[in-house]
Design a protein around this motif. Sequence first.
Motif, PDB file in Angstrom:
ATOM      1  N   UNK A  84       0.824  -1.205   0.000  1.00 44.70           N
ATOM      2  CA  UNK A  84       0.000   0.000   0.000  1.00 44.70           C
ATOM      3  C   UNK A  84       0.859   1.257   0.000  1.00 44.70           C
ATOM      4  N   UNK A  85       0.518   2.195  -0.887  1.00 45.84           N
ATOM      5  CA  UNK A  85       1.091   3.537  -0.850  1.00 45.84           C
ATOM      6  C   UNK A  85      -0.041   4.537  -1.042  1.00 45.84           C
ATOM      7  N   UNK A  86       0.306   5.764  -1.356  1.00 49.58           N
ATOM      8  CA  UNK A  86      -0.723   6.805  -1.446  1.00 49.58           C
ATOM      9  C   UNK A  86      -1.619   6.678  -2.673  1.00 49.58           C
ATOM     10  N   UNK A  87      -1.244   5.818  -3.637  1.00 57.01           N
ATOM     11  CA  UNK A  87      -1.947   5.831  -4.911  1.00 57.01           C
ATOM     12  C   UNK A  87      -2.630   4.520  -5.288  1.00 57.01           C
ATOM     13  N   UNK A  88      -2.368   3.436  -4.584  1.00 57.32           N
ATOM     14  CA  UNK A  88      -2.834   2.137  -5.083  1.00 57.32           C
ATOM     15  C   UNK A  88      -3.776   1.433  -4.113  1.00 57.32           C
ATOM     16  N   UNK A  89      -4.637   2.179  -3.464  1.00 54.05           N
ATOM     17  CA  UNK A  89      -5.507   1.557  -2.465  1.00 54.05           C
ATOM     18  C   UNK A  89      -6.374   0.459  -3.067  1.00 54.05           C
ATOM     19  N   UNK A  90      -6.988   0.713  -4.216  1.00 53.40           N
ATOM     20  CA  UNK A  90      -7.939  -0.246  -4.778  1.00 53.40           C
ATOM     21  C   UNK A  90      -7.295  -1.573  -5.155  1.00 53.40           C
ATOM     22  N   UNK A  91      -6.218  -1.598  -5.900  1.00 54.41           N
ATOM     23  CA  UNK A  91      -5.588  -2.898  -6.176  1.00 54.41           C
ATOM     24  C   UNK A  91      -5.028  -3.544  -4.915  1.00 54.41           C
ATOM     25  N   UNK A  92      -4.548  -2.733  -3.972  1.00 53.14           N
ATOM     26  CA  UNK A  92      -4.032  -3.297  -2.724  1.00 53.14           C
ATOM     27  C   UNK A  92      -5.153  -3.950  -1.914  1.00 53.14           C
ATOM     28  N   UNK A  93      -6.273  -3.250  -1.764  1.00 54.14           N
ATOM     29  CA  UNK A  93      -7.371  -3.791  -0.957  1.00 54.14           C
ATOM     30  C   UNK A  93      -7.936  -5.067  -1.582  1.00 54.14           C
ATOM     31  N   UNK A  94      -7.957  -5.139  -2.898  1.00 55.32           N
ATOM     32  CA  UNK A  94      -8.459  -6.361  -3.541  1.00 55.32           C
ATOM     33  C   UNK A  94      -7.496  -7.522  -3.289  1.00 55.32           C
ATOM     34  N   UNK A  95      -6.205  -7.281  -3.460  1.00 48.49           N
ATOM     35  CA  UNK A  95      -5.214  -8.348  -3.263  1.00 48.49           C
ATOM     36  C   UNK A  95      -5.215  -8.834  -1.813  1.00 48.49           C
ATOM     37  N   UNK A  96      -5.305  -7.904  -0.870  1.00 45.21           N
ATOM     38  CA  UNK A  96      -5.288  -8.277   0.544  1.00 45.21           C
ATOM     39  C   UNK A  96      -6.578  -9.006   0.926  1.00 45.21           C
ATOM     40  N   UNK A  97      -7.694  -8.569   0.376  1.00 44.58           N
ATOM     41  CA  UNK A  97      -8.967  -9.242   0.673  1.00 44.58           C
ATOM     42  C   UNK A  97      -8.943 -10.685   0.194  1.00 44.58           C
ATOM     43  N   UNK A  98      -8.369 -10.918  -0.973  1.00 49.79           N
ATOM     44  CA  UNK A  98      -8.265 -12.288  -1.478  1.00 49.79           C
ATOM     45  C   UNK A  98      -7.368 -13.134  -0.579  1.00 49.79           C
ATOM     46  N   UNK A  99      -6.258 -12.540  -0.123  1.00 49.90           N
ATOM     47  CA  UNK A  99      -5.339 -13.288   0.731  1.00 49.90           C
ATOM     48  C   UNK A  99      -5.978 -13.615   2.074  1.00 49.90           C
ATOM     49  N   UNK A 100      -6.690 -12.664   2.675  1.00 52.31           N
ATOM     50  CA  UNK A 100      -7.351 -12.908   3.962  1.00 52.31           C
ATOM     51  C   UNK A 100      -8.497 -13.905   3.806  1.00 52.31           C
ATOM     52  N   UNK A 101      -9.226 -13.822   2.690  1.00 50.57           N
ATOM     53  CA  UNK A 101     -10.307 -14.773   2.457  1.00 50.57           C
ATOM     54  C   UNK A 101      -9.781 -16.196   2.329  1.00 50.57           C
ATOM     55  N   UNK A 102      -8.618 -16.340   1.674  1.00 56.05           N
ATOM     56  CA  UNK A 102      -8.044 -17.663   1.533  1.00 56.05           C
ATOM     57  C   UNK A 102      -7.570 -18.250   2.845  1.00 56.05           C
ATOM     58  N   UNK A 103      -7.352 -17.403   3.850  1.00 54.73           N
ATOM     59  CA  UNK A 103      -6.935 -17.875   5.180  1.00 54.73           C
ATOM     60  C   UNK A 103      -8.083 -17.857   6.186  1.00 54.73           C
ATOM     61  N   UNK A 104      -9.282 -17.616   5.691  1.00 53.62           N
ATOM     62  CA  UNK A 104     -10.484 -17.551   6.550  1.00 53.62           C
ATOM     63  C   UNK A 104     -10.343 -16.474   7.618  1.00 53.62           C
ATOM     64  N   UNK A 105      -9.724 -15.333   7.234  1.00 50.31           N
ATOM     65  CA  UNK A 105      -9.523 -14.250   8.200  1.00 50.31           C
ATOM     66  C   UNK A 105     -10.182 -12.945   7.746  1.00 50.31           C
ATOM     67  N   UNK A 106     -10.936 -12.978   6.652  1.00 48.18           N
ATOM     68  CA  UNK A 106     -11.536 -11.752   6.140  1.00 48.18           C
ATOM     69  C   UNK A 106     -12.548 -11.173   7.123  1.00 48.18           C
ATOM     70  N   UNK A 107     -13.140 -12.037   7.956  1.00 49.56           N
ATOM     71  CA  UNK A 107     -14.129 -11.575   8.922  1.00 49.56           C
ATOM     72  C   UNK A 107     -13.549 -10.656   9.984  1.00 49.56           C
ATOM     73  N   UNK A 108     -12.240 -10.708  10.205  1.00 49.76           N
ATOM     74  CA  UNK A 108     -11.629  -9.845  11.225  1.00 49.76           C
ATOM     75  C   UNK A 108     -11.551  -8.386  10.762  1.00 49.76           C
ATOM     76  N   UNK A 109     -11.563  -8.149   9.454  1.00 49.81           N
ATOM     77  CA  UNK A 109     -11.466  -6.770   8.967  1.00 49.81           C
ATOM     78  C   UNK A 109     -12.814  -6.214   8.507  1.00 49.81           C
ATOM     79  N   UNK A 110     -13.748  -7.086   8.138  1.00 52.34           N
ATOM     80  CA  UNK A 110     -15.054  -6.580   7.695  1.00 52.34           C
ATOM     81  C   UNK A 110     -16.107  -6.620   8.787  1.00 52.34           C
TER      82      UNK A 110
END
Length: 322
Positions: free
Chosen positions: A22-48
Amino acid sequence: MDAPAFSDVEVNPNQRLSSVLLNEFNYFPWSRAVSLALGGRSKIGYVNGAIEAPVITSSTYELWLRKDQLVMSWLLNSTEIAEIFSYSESSMHLWKQVKEMYGNQNNVARVFQLKKNLASLQQGSKTFVQHLGSLTNMWNELDVYRPHTTDATVLIKRAKEDKIFQLLASLGPEFEDLRSHILMNAELPSFTGVCAIIQREEVRRKVMNQETKDSVSETRAYVSSNKRPEGKVYKGKRPDLKCSYCDSLGHIKDRCWILHTELKPKFLKETKGPEIKGTQKYLNNNSYMANHAATLSTEGMVNFTTNPAALINDFAAYLYSK
């Protein structure tokens, strides 16, 4: 022996969730990549918020806290600006802070940069696969900011924005600050408005440059008019000086060769003949030399020469004999 509650991957707090940081310009691609990684570890519920924190007195609180802090470590490791969010209370709190700071900002500047990069990208020393990967990443990110649509209003707006982007990209480096200022607006001005802004900046620069030149010229003139004569450097004689000893121009009494023979240049010291007071005064009188040249030759002056140094000494000897 009981199986471990977590795999080695899950308990590693130094792990990154994505290669996209994450930097000042790439929030959208970063949030998508991180959401996929957390979902694959069954941890997406901790952030949403799907996995809520139990009360602190609950027997499950310690287990929840352990997993939540692990997720927060992963998030911090996946950013270039972790120090801003390092004191977040929970992973969900951190996630919301990141979204509030970067998710709702104007993305015009990022779209402009992506289009500029796409237009100038060259394969260079990359393999075709690497080159295609760079293009694909930028295309995908651009699709996030500009999703496909058939809405005529949106398409017309994008076409106008593209004209402005091309205009700004063609400006010289001296307009970099102005370009950044325009792109950081919540809404881009119209094409005509951008042209007017650029023209005003160009006029302002010309005025400022002229004022700077005038100021420099005035400063130089002031320095020249107030500079002490002693500080000037002359090549040859100085017409503003007059010797009080021999009445000649170009030097003062303290620098007079007749009075101070040690100041005479070496090539003049090597000449022979006496030097007396007043010699230079007569030699400077060209009309006197012209009128008496014949007399000097008829009265027996020997070794008359055109060498200036020898002429001075010979004429001094003649005057002394008289």
